[in-house]
Design an enzyme around this catalytic site. Structure first.
Site, PDB file in Angstrom:
ATOM      1  N   GLU A  44       4.970   8.657  -1.460  1.00  0.00           N
ATOM      2  CA  GLU A  44       6.158   9.049  -0.709  1.00  0.00           C
ATOM      3  C   GLU A  44       7.403   9.002  -1.585  1.00  0.00           C
ATOM      4  O   GLU A  44       8.381   9.702  -1.334  1.00  0.00           O
ATOM      5  CB  GLU A  44       6.322   8.111   0.504  1.00  0.00           C
ATOM      6  CG  GLU A  44       6.754   8.825   1.764  1.00  0.00           C
ATOM      7  CD  GLU A  44       6.674   7.953   3.006  1.00  0.00           C
ATOM      8  OE1 GLU A  44       5.869   8.281   3.893  1.00  0.00           O
ATOM      9  OE2 GLU A  44       7.398   6.948   3.114  1.00  0.00           O
ATOM     10  N   HIS A  98     -20.666   4.464  -6.935  1.00  0.00           N
ATOM     11  CA  HIS A  98     -21.847   5.136  -6.395  1.00  0.00           C
ATOM     12  C   HIS A  98     -21.465   6.326  -5.517  1.00  0.00           C
ATOM     13  O   HIS A  98     -22.293   6.848  -4.779  1.00  0.00           O
ATOM     14  CB  HIS A  98     -22.706   4.124  -5.625  1.00  0.00           C
ATOM     15  CG  HIS A  98     -23.164   3.005  -6.513  1.00  0.00           C
ATOM     16  ND1 HIS A  98     -24.420   2.954  -7.066  1.00  0.00           N
ATOM     17  CD2 HIS A  98     -22.491   1.920  -6.988  1.00  0.00           C
ATOM     18  CE1 HIS A  98     -24.518   1.873  -7.829  1.00  0.00           C
ATOM     19  NE2 HIS A  98     -23.365   1.226  -7.805  1.00  0.00           N
ATOM     20  N   LYS A 111       6.475  16.463  12.033  1.00  0.00           N
ATOM     21  CA  LYS A 111       7.052  15.938  13.293  1.00  0.00           C
ATOM     22  C   LYS A 111       7.739  17.067  14.057  1.00  0.00           C
ATOM     23  O   LYS A 111       7.603  17.177  15.275  1.00  0.00           O
ATOM     24  CB  LYS A 111       8.088  14.851  12.982  1.00  0.00           C
ATOM     25  CG  LYS A 111       7.503  13.577  12.434  1.00  0.00           C
ATOM     26  CD  LYS A 111       8.593  12.533  12.290  1.00  0.00           C
ATOM     27  CE  LYS A 111       8.131  11.369  11.462  1.00  0.00           C
ATOM     28  NZ  LYS A 111       9.211  10.492  11.040  1.00  0.00           N
TER      29      LYS A 111
HETATM   30  O1  PA5 Z   1       8.354   4.491   4.084  1.00  0.00           O
HETATM   31  C1  PA5 Z   1       8.819   5.046   5.067  1.00  0.00           C
HETATM   32  O2  PA5 Z   1      10.032   5.197   5.235  1.00  0.00           O
HETATM   33  C2  PA5 Z   1       7.911   5.553   6.169  1.00  0.00           C
HETATM   34  O3  PA5 Z   1       6.578   5.442   5.815  1.00  0.00           O
HETATM   35  C3  PA5 Z   1       8.144   4.761   7.434  1.00  0.00           C
HETATM   36  O4  PA5 Z   1       7.905   3.408   7.199  1.00  0.00           O
HETATM   37  C4  PA5 Z   1       7.237   5.258   8.552  1.00  0.00           C
HETATM   38  O5  PA5 Z   1       7.414   6.623   8.757  1.00  0.00           O
HETATM   39  C5  PA5 Z   1       7.530   4.519   9.853  1.00  0.00           C
HETATM   40  O6  PA5 Z   1       8.856   4.701  10.225  1.00  0.00           O
HETATM   41  P1  PA5 Z   1       9.560   3.765  11.254  1.00  0.00           P
HETATM   42  O7  PA5 Z   1       9.606   2.393  10.693  1.00  0.00           O
HETATM   43  O8  PA5 Z   1      10.920   4.348  11.434  1.00  0.00           O
HETATM   44  O9  PA5 Z   1       8.759   3.803  12.519  1.00  0.00           O
END
Ligand code: PA5
Length: 444
Positions: free
Chosen positions: A285, A306, A420
């Site tokens: 990310e 494996h 989303k």
């Molecule tokens: O690293 C990030 O920002 C994302 O992976 C969020 O943690 C994830 O989308 C969850 O978001 P939130 O904490 O707003 O529910």
């Protein structure tokens, strides 16, 4: 924690890693001075050293209430709002039966998917089990987590009554905004704040990770101490060659620049499966944007030798490997001798299982290097809170430096919004009318 790049450096041009030192330094300075892209999300940088004993005590106090009143605690969260806790708890827990020390409630993870069977089975399991909930969402609006929390809140209230339920529901969310904050304030839940300047994937050392880990019965003070010591070891004043995060960031970027686009994290301890999941989110990310980025993958060895072993040894040469090696096991077990030796295993009799594992690890490293796979080796002494704390900060700092060398903003995640938007349009969420119309046209 040690990092060894001797089996990686041979795959890049002589001096290519050292040549990145000016960029490593520039990245570190930009992080320190807050001049890099995403500079409003640098709260993780000196987070470990800012954690006070009083804060740890407050977390432990809340954990105690959950431990005393619950047989199980459901951690509802997704992405950065659960992977860190899951990684630490899995790494430290007994592999069988109850996942953590027996005096602690069972920790269950939910809110990280929209599987109807998963949620139905969770609810089935919780019938007759006294449970609590830690509802974690920075935005407070994430659909997966929100659906799960709605189900669990109702069930917990039905089970215990509304007043009693309040004692075992904890919210970890934004200080002011989002539905999770509104609900927590209105219902009077104990709550913790996720700092504005700490992004989800960098939040394991905030209450997001610390509370579930404490409820699971682990020593969060030792975890934080490990992270604090690693923060010092990765400080900007430490020369690059002695700074593990700088070495890691420079090495993986040099390998990437040489054309290898996939980094595989390999572990030799089944308990570290979720370290790979946490690391993939942290690096994927942070770096996968603007058409760039190393693709983070992970394997559990020797298990996956494996299955994926053939590909790693012999497939397209676009990969490199980062191995997490644990020097000492916490238990002791040897291969027994057998008079009949029908299985021909007596050559191993008396040897510790871990010695066999270590020879598999060494043999694999040599084979993979022979097969053209650069190998970075990260070793820790053992699986405990202190060592995992070190790994957490090491990977976070390595990620910040690495993303800046790559030339991206490591602290945003604009790409996550695309699915989303479509999902909300398809589900006719209020406010998405135009997108709904457009998407219906596309589906005709
Ligand atoms: O690293 C990030 O920002 C994302 O992976 C969020 O943690 C994830 O989308 C969850 O978001 P939130 O904490 O707003 O529910």
């Amino acid at each position: 924690m040690k990092i060894n790049i001797s089996k990686a450096a041979q795959f890049v041009a002589a001096g290519a890693i050292e040549a990145l030192e000016p960029q490593v330094k520039a990245a570190q300075e930009a992080l320190e001075q807050g001049t890099c892209p995403g500079n409003d999300f640098l709260g993780w940088l000196h987070l470990p050293s800012s954690i006070t004993p009083a804060f740890i005590a407050e977390i432990n106090e809340t954990a105690k209430v959950l431990k005393e009143n619950c047989e199980a605690v459901v951690v509802a969260g997704i992405g950065g709002s659960y992977l860190g806790a899951r990684m630490v708890i899995d790494a430290l827990s007994n592999s069988f039966g109850w996942l953590q020390p027996s005096d602690a409630p069972r920790i269950l993870f939910a809110g990280n998917n929209i599987g109807e069977d998963y949620l139905s089975e969770l609810i089935g399991y919780l019938k007759g089990v006294k449970f609590g909930v830690i509802n974690i969402s920075k935005s407070g609006t994430t659909t997966e987590t929100a659906i799960t929390f709605r189900l669990l809140k109702k069930m917990c209230e039905d089970q215990r009554g509304k007043e009693e339920a309040k004692k075992v529901i904890v919210a970890i969310t934004d200080a002011k905004k989002g539905a999770a904050r509104t609900t927590a304030d209105k219902e009077g839940y104990k709550s913790f704040v996720i700092p504005d300047n700490v992004g989800g994937r960098f939040s394991v050392l905030t209450p997001v990770g610390l509370l579930p880990i404490a409820v699971a019965g682990f020593d969060i003070a030792a975890l934080v101490k490990g992270a604090q010591d690693m923060e010092a070891q990765c400080d900007i004043k430490v020369p690059c060659a002695e700074n593990p995060a700088a070495v890691y960031a420079a090495t993986r970027n040099a390998i990437y620049q040489s054309g290898k686009k996939i980094e595989i994290m390999a572990n030799y301890q089944p308990k570290l499966h979720n370290l790979g999941e946490w690391w993939k989110q942290l690096y994927g990310e942070s770096e996968g944007k603007d058409g760039k980025g190393i693709f983070p993958a992970s394997v559990d060895l020797t298990t996956d030798l494996h299955s994926m072993g053939q590909w790693i040894q012999d497939g397209e040469r676009t990969i490199f490997e980062t191995v997490i090696s644990v020097e000492k096991p916490n238990c002791s077990l040897a291969v027994p001798s057998d008079e009949e030796n029908l299985d021909g295993l007596n050559f191993l009799a008396g040897k510790r299982i871990d010695e066999v594992n270590k020879m598999a690890e060494l043999g694999t490293q040599l084979a993979h290097v022979d097969g053209g796979v650069p190998n970075i080796r990260i070793s820790i002494e053992k699986l405990d809170e202190y060592n995992i704390g070190q790994l957490i900060y090491f990977f976070e700092k390595g990620c910040g430096i690495s993303g800046l060398i790559l030339g991206v903003n490591p602290f945003n995640q604009p790409g996550v919004e695309a699915y989303k938007k479509n999902m909300f349009a398809l589900l006719n969420k209020p406010g998405y009318e135009a997108e709904s119309k457009a998407i219906q046209e596309r589906l005709k």
